[in-house]
Design a protein around this motif. Structure first.
Motif, mmCIF file in Angstrom:
data_model
loop_
_atom_site.group_PDB
_atom_site.id
_atom_site.type_symbol
_atom_site.label_atom_id
_atom_site.label_comp_id
_atom_site.label_asym_id
_atom_site.label_seq_id
_atom_site.Cartn_x
_atom_site.Cartn_y
_atom_site.Cartn_z
ATOM 1 N N ALA A 207 26.691 45.246 36.943
ATOM 2 C CA ALA A 207 27.536 44.313 36.195
ATOM 3 C C ALA A 207 28.824 44.018 36.960
ATOM 4 O O ALA A 207 29.297 42.876 36.971
ATOM 5 C CB ALA A 207 27.855 44.886 34.818
ATOM 6 N N ILE A 208 29.390 45.029 37.606
ATOM 7 C CA ILE A 208 30.590 44.823 38.413
ATOM 8 C C ILE A 208 30.310 43.871 39.560
ATOM 9 O O ILE A 208 31.086 42.944 39.834
ATOM 10 C CB ILE A 208 31.119 46.170 38.942
ATOM 11 N N ASP A 209 29.193 44.084 40.255
ATOM 12 C CA ASP A 209 28.833 43.209 41.378
ATOM 13 C C ASP A 209 28.679 41.766 40.901
ATOM 14 O O ASP A 209 29.107 40.822 41.582
ATOM 15 C CB ASP A 209 27.545 43.689 42.032
ATOM 16 N N LYS A 210 28.066 41.586 39.734
ATOM 17 C CA LYS A 210 27.859 40.234 39.209
ATOM 18 C C LYS A 210 29.191 39.590 38.850
ATOM 19 O O LYS A 210 29.438 38.416 39.172
ATOM 20 C CB LYS A 210 26.948 40.308 37.979
ATOM 21 N N LEU A 211 30.067 40.327 38.210
ATOM 22 C CA LEU A 211 31.369 39.783 37.839
ATOM 23 C C LEU A 211 32.177 39.409 39.070
ATOM 24 O O LEU A 211 32.824 38.351 39.116
ATOM 25 C CB LEU A 211 32.145 40.803 36.996
ATOM 26 N N ARG A 212 32.149 40.258 40.091
ATOM 27 C CA ARG A 212 32.904 39.975 41.307
ATOM 28 C C ARG A 212 32.377 38.709 41.988
ATOM 29 O O ARG A 212 33.162 37.869 42.472
ATOM 30 C CB ARG A 212 32.834 41.175 42.258
#
Length: 223
Positions: A207-212
């Motif tokens: 989820a962090i990778d997607k948000l970034r």
């Protein structure tokens, strides 16, 4: 402009904070909301828990003090080893002194504004600030819906920061999700607190990778 994602442990399992920190190894920082049931109508955690978390993770901590009397308590968080300490404009009585004391103790100084608080009166404080936090929900509770009315304020704040010329992070906190992060990045934000969007996901690290990636896309779309 580098996009930074700060998962908020307000949405994590408080009984397993060390494990929850380990679930997000790709986080830039961990965001810790300290609430005292005075400045906001909620009670979370305080310095002893923060000190324990510092021992349990190598990820730097970003402590957002939603408390009364931040002038009294903020330096202790910096002295404990917190990497960034943010105080609220609406609560601080001696903001310049407190921001300088935070820096003196070795931490980055943060300054937060609630949604209805205008940024322009604080332009002269930019030299004392390492990060300016704009709340995109009313402070006090996680899981709230993003307030679109703050987007013009993000743009004005980015203009003030650029005119000032300092390297000040512009942080957004509240309702950050896959649906809202691109608009915030396009408006000028570069640092994003995400609670339920990360810890509510089956795979918080993914989820962090997607948000970034979405935030970076928002910047590229604006170029």
């Amino acid at each position: 402009m580098a996009m930074q994602i700060f998962p908020s442990i307000l949405s994590a399992d408080f009984a397993r904070l060390a494990d929850e920190a380990a679930r997000v190894p790709n986080a830039d920082w961990l965001h810790v909301d300290v609430m005292d049931y005075h400045f906001v109508p909620n009670l979370t955690l305080g310095l002893p828990v923060v000190e324990s978390l510092l021992k349990a993770t190598g990820t730097p901590l970003d402590c957002h003090l939603m408390i009364a009397e931040p002038d009294r308590w903020a330096p202790a968080y910096a002295e404990a080893g917190v990497g960034s300490v943010t105080i609220h404009a609406e609560a601080a009585r001696a903001p310049v002194r407190t921001l300088r004391e935070i820096r003196k103790q070795g931490a980055r100084s943060g300054f937060a504004l609630s949604p209805a608080t205008p940024v322009e009166p604080y332009e002269d404080l930019l030299g004392e600030i390492d990060m300016l936090l704009l709340m995109t929900v009313e402070p006090g509770f996680g899981g709230q819906s993003f307030l679109d009315m703050v987007l013009p304020k993000i743009r004005r704040t980015r203009e003030l920061i650029d005119r000032h010329g300092g390297e000040i992070w512009l942080q957004i906190d509240g309702g950050v999700s896959e649906e809202t992060i691109e608009r915030c990045a396009e408006a000028g934000a570069d640092t994003f607190v995400a609670g339920s969007a990360v810890y509510g996901a089956a795979d918080p690290a993914a989820a962090i990778d997607k948000l970034r990636a979405l935030a970076q896309g928002g910047v590229q779309d604006d170029v």
